[in-house]
Design an enzyme around this catalytic site. Structure first.
Site, PDB file in Angstrom:
ATOM      1  N   ASP A  27       5.562   6.840  12.352  1.00  0.00           N
ATOM      2  CA  ASP A  27       6.954   6.449  12.562  1.00  0.00           C
ATOM      3  C   ASP A  27       7.864   6.888  11.416  1.00  0.00           C
ATOM      4  OD1 ASP A  27       5.224   4.364  11.283  1.00  0.00           O
ATOM      5  OD2 ASP A  27       7.158   3.453  10.828  1.00  0.00           O
ATOM      6  N   TYR A 147       5.184  -6.910   4.521  1.00  0.00           N
ATOM      7  CA  TYR A 147       5.127  -6.447   3.133  1.00  0.00           C
ATOM      8  C   TYR A 147       5.940  -7.351   2.213  1.00  0.00           C
ATOM      9  CZ  TYR A 147       3.670  -2.075   5.370  1.00  0.00           C
ATOM     10  OH  TYR A 147       3.026  -1.129   6.132  1.00  0.00           O
ATOM     11  N   ARG A 149       8.341  -7.325  -0.466  1.00  0.00           N
ATOM     12  CA  ARG A 149       9.216  -6.324  -1.084  1.00  0.00           C
ATOM     13  C   ARG A 149      10.579  -6.934  -1.397  1.00  0.00           C
ATOM     14  NH1 ARG A 149       8.204  -0.971   2.718  1.00  0.00           N
ATOM     15  NH2 ARG A 149       6.089  -0.523   2.018  1.00  0.00           N
ATOM     16  N   LYS A 177      -0.507  -6.083   9.459  1.00  0.00           N
ATOM     17  CA  LYS A 177      -0.713  -4.973   8.526  1.00  0.00           C
ATOM     18  C   LYS A 177      -0.068  -5.341   7.201  1.00  0.00           C
ATOM     19  CE  LYS A 177       0.827  -0.214   7.640  1.00  0.00           C
ATOM     20  NZ  LYS A 177       1.686   0.901   8.143  1.00  0.00           N
TER      21      LYS A 177
END
Length: 266
Positions: A27, A147, A149, A177
């Site tokens: 992606d 994530y 971040r 993920k």
């Protein structure tokens, strides 16, 4: 009936024998442009499919160019999040697709990208909740890319990664993920705290093939159920062999050493 549909679809993502998965995200074109490895999409998708990838992740507009009516089958995950590298805040992700659109495209699952700790975390979590609701209604598996971040956040810190992974599960993800924390023991604590399968991200292109294979080996020892690796596969010298080498570790419990020997064999 939606639960039956989800079960049918997720069997195309998680290997029936090992229960694990090798996912290849492609992606990157939206955020980074046509980088090496994803210029000729049919060629690259064919390469990783022949290498044994369970699924690829692509945006809705690329599906017609990457659809395979030949060769080895591969699962389709339609990515629903987007931003570009030119954005003032690349950590901000917006929805660029719907679950209904993904169904019409023949998707086996959808994915969303959430940055925990970013300035727009609240909005991103709200969108994850909306997508999760739609996925439940339509029987669509949801891969949440979670994530840690943001300003001052170490994206590989065990506690931060564990929080991000658990947040995905809390809001209805079927697979999460996230980043590998750097050691088997620390990642064991991450996977122990997440009740749904966890797959590790590959991140930026690594310096050596040995580095990526060793990371995969440690992640699996730490309780991962597979990988979601993009650039370290599709930018490899031989994407098909790299996919096979990683699949050996994920599905056959091979060591990184054995996988590296295969990768370097004639």
């Amino acid at each position: 009936m939606s639960e039956i549909g989800k079960r049918v679809r997720i069997e195309r993502i998680l290997d029936r024998n090992s229960g694990n998965t090798v996912i290849v995200p492609m992606d990157h074109g939206l955020s980074m442009g046509p980088i090496d490895g994803i210029v000729d999409m049919p060629k690259t998708i064919n390469a990783v499919a022949e290498g044994g990838a369970n699924a690829v992740v692509i945006h809705k507009g690329i599906v017609p160019f990457g659809h395979r009516g030949y060769g080895r089958d591969v699962g389709l995950i339609v990515h629903m999040s987007g931003s570009t590298s030119l954005s003032p805040d690349p950590n901000e992700k917006v929805l660029v697709c719907t679950v209904e659109e993904a169904i019409k495209l023949g998707a086996d699952a959808v994915s969303v990208h959430i940055n925990i700790g970013s300035k727009t975390e609240a909005e991103q979590l709200a969108k994850l909740g909306e997508v999760s609701r739609a996925c439940k209604e339509w029987g669509m598996p949801l891969l949440a890319m979670m994530y840690p971040r943001g300003d001052g956040i170490n994206q590989f810190d065990e506690k931060a990664v564990a929080l991000a992974a658990r947040a995905g599960a809390e809001l209805g993800a079927d697979i999460v993920k996230t980043n590998f924390t750097g050691s088997v023991e620390s990642f064991k604590r991450v996977t122990a705290g997440c009740p749904v399968p966890v797959v590790v991200a590959g991140g930026p292109k690594m310096k050596s093939e040995e580095d990526i294979l060793k990371m995969v080996e440690m992640a699996m020892e730490g309780g991962a159920r597979g990988v979601a690796i993009g650039r370290n596969i599709f930018q490899a010298e031989d994407p098909t062999k790299m996919t096979k080498a990683i699949a050996m570790i994920v599905h056959e419990n091979a060591s990184a050493k054995d996988a590296l020997e295969f990768l370097r064999s004639e």
